[in-house]
Motif scaffolding. Structure first.
Motif, short mmCIF file in Angstrom:
data_model
loop_
_atom_site.label_atom_id
_atom_site.label_comp_id
_atom_site.label_asym_id
_atom_site.label_seq_id
_atom_site.Cartn_x
_atom_site.Cartn_y
_atom_site.Cartn_z
N UNK A 109 0.89 -1.20 0.08
CA UNK A 109 0.05 -0.13 -0.03
C UNK A 109 0.90 1.31 -0.11
N UNK A 115 -3.47 14.10 -1.11
CA UNK A 115 -4.67 13.50 -1.41
C UNK A 115 -5.60 12.73 -0.49
N UNK A 116 -4.87 12.33 0.85
CA UNK A 116 -5.46 11.57 1.72
C UNK A 116 -5.72 10.17 0.96
N UNK A 117 -5.05 9.76 0.13
CA UNK A 117 -5.24 8.51 -0.80
C UNK A 117 -4.34 7.36 -0.43
N UNK A 118 -5.30 6.17 -0.06
CA UNK A 118 -4.65 4.71 0.13
C UNK A 118 -4.75 4.12 -1.06
N UNK A 119 -3.45 3.89 -1.73
CA UNK A 119 -3.29 3.36 -2.92
C UNK A 119 -2.89 1.98 -2.66
N UNK A 120 -3.53 0.79 -3.44
CA UNK A 120 -2.77 -0.42 -3.32
C UNK A 120 -2.02 -0.74 -4.44
N UNK A 252 -3.91 0.55 7.59
CA UNK A 252 -4.20 1.77 7.43
C UNK A 252 -4.38 2.80 8.46
N UNK A 256 -2.42 7.04 8.04
CA UNK A 256 -2.77 8.67 8.27
C UNK A 256 -2.43 9.08 9.53
#
Lengths: 264, 430
Positions: A109, A115-120, A252, A256
């Motif tokens: 991850x 972007x506060x984005x969690x990308x896999x 996760x 953050x």
């Protein structure tokens, strides 16, 4: 039954406390297993501040700074990694989490804070450059032992020299690589990769080893691409083992909210 | 208020400009390090300037699509029990000929118990599985920034919220409460042109949309929730949202202004490794409460939305992704009947495909990428080719195109077709 357990545990204690085992008594599998544990599974968990200095062909330098946290789910088995980037600015506060598996592709991850984005991330190719350096993902998290055939070619006063040939040559860019494993610490001190034509093209070398919490640790190393003429110097600082990292740090939630362990 | 914020920014900027004079002599200590050592405050930021031009004539808009200088400052301070963060931009905008302040983050984070995190203040929030498609992410966006070539970070707008996250065993529950609805920055004609159904043509500054926004604290609030859990490699989530359409999807016939009708969204998503790549599925039901089962022509009807995507490493340093997206109007027969004569009737199903290709070159210092939205049912699309090059660790050069096309003026992407533009930017980060 009880006797068997006592014998077994006595044997275990003897094994663990014997500082130097003679080469004759160690099989190739023993050596490679111990090297794997020494370089990737030291302690139950650990942390380090890492600085990578990448030098290109024209001598220009780029720096990467990150904190790496690791926790072993079992010794020699599954592992969890948490990489918190500090520099350069375009990757600052990005977090990269890896759940390393032995029987399937790793889970990865990437957290992009802006972007506060969690990308896999698809993790199929492990022989890709790590953050643009001369180190590969596989150098950071370890290459599966059973991915190669190992052969002890030489034993010197200081090293076990192992030649390693991939079982699936189509999946990697090398034809073989040779490891110089320190007989005392089992740390690989030098790795030389040969390309498909049998020519040396890549060298990873440990330049400095120090002991932390009783564990010998590589603190300075380099990776050099002999063809491109680029190299990366990796320096490890603030190294600590067995710091009691909890498994949920690698979820996760802590993308953050980076855990205390990664702050300065 | 604005001038005071400017003043603070300006003072910090002056300080920053003075600092390197002494900093240059000791290269081991950067300005940020000194700030940290002296006050325990992390300080970061960048200055960025970018310029863009329209590539298609639009009689109602300026030729310049983008022209700005921006300073972003970020300050963080960690205390034992909490974390304080500030990130803000000041911006000089040559297109709108004004200066602006954009507070991207001003928040406090703390954990009242082991299993709970609370974040309150102003911040950007994101969830969901789509790549540049959002179904269950009902947080404010800024599509205008996205269309003119600002950094991707500006697609997400910050909003004033309270976010509570609960971690109970395998489950994670996030609740985001927005005391006052904010809404997304939409294309209003001021900077970018759009198709106005009442005018029956593409309009711009000659017909800037005026909206009426919900403006009562607490009664015009939004609440969004997500419950997620991992089953081995599969990440599964359920979502709920109660609030308003993020863009003005309604109209008040009395004053001709556009409005934000009430909206509830219910959805679910899953993301997992598959065939050496990552696969994602997401669905949502947009319950447009005031649509009267499709019979109210002044409000966008309820819809089902569905998304499936797959991303994979195609070769070393090259990643590709594809997505399929569907919007289906609920109670379509009623909707079809209700649309006033002369206005365009939407299709029951809107299909869209996206493709992404990202290639890293030169030791990952050069990134080339292209993202394409294409709708076979609307016969329109939007393409975003882009490059970014890291000259050094501090200097970044980037540029690209925003290309819109459509057979008709009134479709989703077709309505923006006069906004096709190209842009270049340079950024210095510290």
């Amino acid at each position: 039954m009880k006797l068997k357990r006592i014998i077994l545990s006595t044997l275990f204690v003897i094994m663990m406390t014997t500082p130097l085992v003679h080469a004759e008594e160690l099989s190739v599998d023993d050596i490679i297993n111990r090297a794997n544990l020494a370089s990737y599974y030291a302690g139950d968990d650990g942390r380090a501040d890492v600085t990578m200095t990448i030098t290109d062909t024209q001598g220009r330098e780029r720096k990467r700074e990150f904190v790496i946290l690791r926790k072993d789910k079992e010794n020699g088995g599954e592992q969890l990694f948490f990489v918190y980037f500090k520099k350069p600015s375009d990757v600052r506060k990005m977090v990269f989490i890896v759940h390393k598996h032995l029987d399937r592709d790793d889970d990865r991850w990437l957290y992009l804070p802006a972007l506060d984005l969690v990308k896999r991330i698809a993790a199929s190719d492990k022989r890709t450059s790590f953050v643009g350096s001369n180190y590969l993902y596989e150098d950071v998290s370890g290459r599966r032992i059973d991915a190669d055939r190992h052969e002890l070619t030489q034993t010197t006063d200081q090293f076990y020299v192992l030649k390693n040939t991939p079982r699936q040559p189509g999946e990697v860019e090398f034809s073989s690589y040779t490891l110089w494993i320190d007989k005392a610490t089992f740390l690989p001190m030098k790795t030389v990769y040969l390309d498909k034509n049998g020519k040396e093209y890549r060298v990873v070398e440990a330049l400095e080893v120090q002991t932390f919490d009783g564990i010998p640790t590589v603190t300075v190393s380099t990776a050099t691409d002999l063809i491109a003429g680029t190299s990366t110097l990796a320096e490890f600082k603030s190294i600590h083992y067995n710091i009691g990292l909890k498994e949920d740090v690698f979820t996760e939630r802590y993308l953050r909210r980076p855990p205390r362990e990664v702050r300065r | 208020m604005l001038s005071r914020i400017f003043h603070i920014f300006a003072s910090i900027l002056i300080l920053l400009c003075l600092y390197p004079a002494s900093g240059l002599t000791d290269e081991s200590l950067s300005m940020a390090d000194r700030m940290y050592d002296a006050y325990g405050v992390e300080l970061f930021g960048f200055v960025d300037t970018r310029w863009g031009t329209r590539l298609v004539d639009d009689p109602n808009e300026k030729e310049m699509s983008l022209g700005e200088g921006r300073l972003q400052l970020e300050l963080n301070r960690y205390f034992d029990q909490f974390q304080l963060k500030f990130k803000g931009d000041i911006l000089g905008d040559a297109v709108l000929e004004k200066a602006d302040v954009d507070i991207r983050d001003f928040s406090l984070l703390f954990s009242p118990t082991d299993f709970m995190d609370v974040k309150l203040g102003r911040m950007v929030s994101t969830w969901g599985t789509g790549d540049l498609i959002f179904i269950n992410d009902m947080f404010p966006k800024d599509w205008q920034s996205f269309f003119i070539g600002r950094n991707d970070e500006y697609l997400k707008q910050a909003s004033n919220i309270i976010k509570g996250s609960f971690f109970l065993g395998e489950y994670a529950l996030d609740i985001v409460y927005t005391p006052l609805f904010q809404g997304s920055e939409y294309v209003s004609g001021e900077r970018l042109s759009y198709y106005n159904p009442l005018a029956g043509e593409i309009v711009g500054r000659n017909m800037i949309l005026e909206d009426t926004k919900p403006n009562r604290y607490f009664s015009d609030a939004e609440i969004a929730g997500r419950l997620s859990r991992r089953f081995g490699g599969v990440e599964a989530s359920l979502y709920g949202y109660s609030g308003f359409w993020q863009e003005p999807e309604g109209m008040d016939p009395a004053d001709g202004k556009v409005t934000y009708p009430r909206l509830n969204v219910w959805g679910a998503s899953a993301r997992m490794p598959l065939w050496g790549g990552i696969c994602n599925i997401e669905a949502g039901y947009y319950d447009s409460i005031q649509d009267d089962n499709g019979n109210n022509p002044l409000v966008r009807p309820s819809e089902y939305r569905f998304l499936a995507g797959f991303e994979q490493e195609l070769a070393q340093e090259m990643t590709g992704g594809v997505q399929y997206y569907l919007e289906a109007i609920n109670h379509y027969d009623n909707y079809e009947q209700a649309v006033p004569e002369g206005l365009h009737i939407r299709d029951e199903y809107r299909h869209m495909l996206t493709a992404r290709l990202t290639r890293l070159l030169m030791d990952q210092n050069l990134t080339l990428s292209v993202f394409i939205y294409y709708s076979p049912s609307d016969n329109d699309g939007y393409m975003r080719p882009k490059f970014s090059y890291k000259i050094t660790d501090n200097w970044l050069l980037d540029g690209g195109f925003n290309l819109f096309w459509g057979k008709d003026d009134y479709t989703f992407w077709g309505r923006f077709q006069n906004n096709t533009n190209g842009y270049m930017g340079v950024r210095y980060s510290f």
